[in-house]
Design a protein around this motif. Structure first.
Motif, PDB file in Angstrom:
ATOM      1  N   ALA A  71       0.826  -1.198   0.000  1.00 28.42           N
ATOM      2  CA  ALA A  71       0.000   0.000   0.000  1.00 28.42           C
ATOM      3  C   ALA A  71       0.862   1.250   0.000  1.00 28.42           C
ATOM      4  O   ALA A  71       1.969   1.247   0.534  1.00 28.42           O
ATOM      5  N   ASP A  72       0.322   2.293  -0.569  1.00 27.73           N
ATOM      6  CA  ASP A  72       0.971   3.590  -0.568  1.00 27.73           C
ATOM      7  C   ASP A  72       0.444   4.357   0.649  1.00 27.73           C
ATOM      8  O   ASP A  72      -0.412   5.229   0.540  1.00 27.73           O
ATOM      9  N   VAL A  73       0.904   3.936   1.813  1.00 27.88           N
ATOM     10  CA  VAL A  73       0.482   4.547   3.072  1.00 27.88           C
ATOM     11  C   VAL A  73       1.741   4.722   3.921  1.00 27.88           C
ATOM     12  O   VAL A  73       2.626   3.880   3.897  1.00 27.88           O
ATOM     13  N   ARG A  74       1.816   5.831   4.608  1.00 26.99           N
ATOM     14  CA  ARG A  74       3.024   6.111   5.394  1.00 26.99           C
ATOM     15  C   ARG A  74       2.998   5.324   6.700  1.00 26.99           C
ATOM     16  O   ARG A  74       2.084   5.477   7.503  1.00 26.99           O
ATOM     17  N   LEU A  75       3.990   4.476   6.884  1.00 28.80           N
ATOM     18  CA  LEU A  75       4.177   3.748   8.131  1.00 28.80           C
ATOM     19  C   LEU A  75       5.447   4.253   8.792  1.00 28.80           C
ATOM     20  O   LEU A  75       6.393   4.643   8.119  1.00 28.80           O
ATOM     21  N   GLY A  76       5.441   4.240  10.089  1.00 22.89           N
ATOM     22  CA  GLY A  76       6.629   4.618  10.849  1.00 22.89           C
ATOM     23  C   GLY A  76       6.813   3.650  11.992  1.00 22.89           C
ATOM     24  O   GLY A  76       5.955   2.799  12.252  1.00 22.89           O
ATOM     25  N   PRO A  77       7.943   3.768  12.715  1.00 24.31           N
ATOM     26  CA  PRO A  77       8.128   2.922  13.888  1.00 24.31           C
ATOM     27  C   PRO A  77       6.945   3.108  14.834  1.00 24.31           C
ATOM     28  O   PRO A  77       6.616   4.226  15.212  1.00 24.31           O
ATOM     29  N   GLY A  78       6.277   2.012  15.169  1.00 27.37           N
ATOM     30  CA  GLY A  78       5.081   2.073  16.001  1.00 27.37           C
ATOM     31  C   GLY A  78       3.826   1.675  15.241  1.00 27.37           C
ATOM     32  O   GLY A  78       2.787   1.439  15.834  1.00 27.37           O
ATOM     33  N   ASN A  79       3.915   1.620  13.911  1.00 24.04           N
ATOM     34  CA  ASN A  79       2.781   1.125  13.120  1.00 24.04           C
ATOM     35  C   ASN A  79       2.825  -0.395  13.000  1.00 24.04           C
ATOM     36  O   ASN A  79       1.793  -1.021  12.770  1.00 24.04           O
ATOM     37  N   SER A  80       3.991  -0.990  13.144  1.00 16.73           N
ATOM     38  CA  SER A  80       4.111  -2.440  12.992  1.00 16.73           C
ATOM     39  C   SER A  80       3.188  -3.149  13.963  1.00 16.73           C
ATOM     40  O   SER A  80       3.135  -2.802  15.147  1.00 16.73           O
ATOM     41  N   GLY A  89     -13.661  -0.087   7.276  1.00 16.94           N
ATOM     42  CA  GLY A  89     -13.155  -0.410   8.602  1.00 16.94           C
ATOM     43  C   GLY A  89     -12.818  -1.866   8.810  1.00 16.94           C
ATOM     44  O   GLY A  89     -12.507  -2.276   9.922  1.00 16.94           O
ATOM     45  N   ARG A  90     -12.859  -2.678   7.754  1.00 17.16           N
ATOM     46  CA  ARG A  90     -12.495  -4.094   7.868  1.00 17.16           C
ATOM     47  C   ARG A  90     -10.976  -4.226   7.779  1.00 17.16           C
ATOM     48  O   ARG A  90     -10.349  -3.621   6.911  1.00 17.16           O
ATOM     49  N   VAL A  91     -10.406  -5.019   8.658  1.00 16.47           N
ATOM     50  CA  VAL A  91      -8.961  -5.223   8.664  1.00 16.47           C
ATOM     51  C   VAL A  91      -8.594  -6.116   7.483  1.00 16.47           C
ATOM     52  O   VAL A  91      -9.114  -7.219   7.347  1.00 16.47           O
ATOM     53  N   ILE A  92      -7.702  -5.617   6.629  1.00 13.35           N
ATOM     54  CA  ILE A  92      -7.251  -6.396   5.473  1.00 13.35           C
ATOM     55  C   ILE A  92      -5.835  -6.904   5.649  1.00 13.35           C
ATOM     56  O   ILE A  92      -5.343  -7.689   4.858  1.00 13.35           O
ATOM     57  N   GLY A  93      -5.163  -6.433   6.698  1.00 16.28           N
ATOM     58  CA  GLY A  93      -3.802  -6.870   6.945  1.00 16.28           C
ATOM     59  C   GLY A  93      -3.249  -6.290   8.226  1.00 16.28           C
ATOM     60  O   GLY A  93      -3.877  -5.445   8.867  1.00 16.28           O
ATOM     61  N   VAL A  94      -2.055  -6.781   8.580  1.00 17.10           N
ATOM     62  CA  VAL A  94      -1.342  -6.295   9.751  1.00 17.10           C
ATOM     63  C   VAL A  94      -0.053  -5.656   9.250  1.00 17.10           C
ATOM     64  O   VAL A  94       0.757  -6.311   8.578  1.00 17.10           O
ATOM     65  N   ALA A  95       0.105  -4.371   9.553  1.00 12.74           N
ATOM     66  CA  ALA A  95       1.284  -3.623   9.099  1.00 12.74           C
ATOM     67  C   ALA A  95       2.554  -4.321   9.576  1.00 12.74           C
ATOM     68  O   ALA A  95       2.660  -4.705  10.743  1.00 12.74           O
ATOM     69  N   ALA A  96       3.495  -4.494   8.651  1.00 10.73           N
ATOM     70  CA  ALA A  96       4.695  -5.252   8.986  1.00 10.73           C
ATOM     71  C   ALA A  96       5.978  -4.452   8.809  1.00 10.73           C
ATOM     72  O   ALA A  96       6.829  -4.437   9.690  1.00 10.73           O
ATOM     73  N   MET A  97       6.150  -3.792   7.668  1.00  8.67           N
ATOM     74  CA  MET A  97       7.439  -3.154   7.401  1.00  8.67           C
ATOM     75  C   MET A  97       7.361  -2.237   6.190  1.00  8.67           C
ATOM     76  O   MET A  97       6.392  -2.261   5.437  1.00  8.67           O
TER      77      MET A  97
END
Length: 119
Positions: A71-80, A89-97
């Motif tokens: 995904a083109d979404v900004r993740l940072g330390p703490g999103n993992s 609002g349905r969970v499609i995944g768990v942010a990993a890296m």
């Protein structure tokens, strides 16, 4: 293999999340990541789904290729470990890296399979 664990908390009585298979989504669909990046509590970042599937990156473990949600979404330390959700609002995944600037998440069906196998 994906740095995902199942933690049991007897008596916690948490409501279950609704999940969806990201494979059924179209690229360009809106997604949101929720987490605590850099210590910012309940932060939300938005973006779009880019792809779901095996990626042509050096991300295969133990000789097997793994599926990822890109995904083109900004993740940072703490999103993992936080949810990547669709516009409903349905969970499609768990942010990993983040790899090469891409946000990667473990697909919800793969997480559900891990949970089921740990029972």
């Amino acid at each position: 293999r994906r740095d995902v664990a199942v933690v049991r908390a007897p008596g916690a009585e948490m409501p279950p999340v609704r999940t969806a298979d990201p494979s059924a989504m179209r690229p360009g669909s809106l997604v949101v990541a929720i987490g605590h990046p850099f210590g910012l509590v309940h932060a939300v970042s938005t973006g779009v789904l880019q792809a779901v599937g095996e990626l042509p990156l050096e991300l295969d473990f133990e000789g097997g290729r793994l599926r990822w949600v890109q995904a083109d979404v900004r993740l940072g330390p703490g999103n993992s470990g936080g949810p990547l959700a669709d516009a409903d609002g349905r969970v499609i995944g768990v942010a990993a890296m983040i790899v090469a600037g891409m946000a990667l998440a473990v697909p919800a069906p793969d997480v559900e399979a891990l949970v089921a196998s740990s029972r």
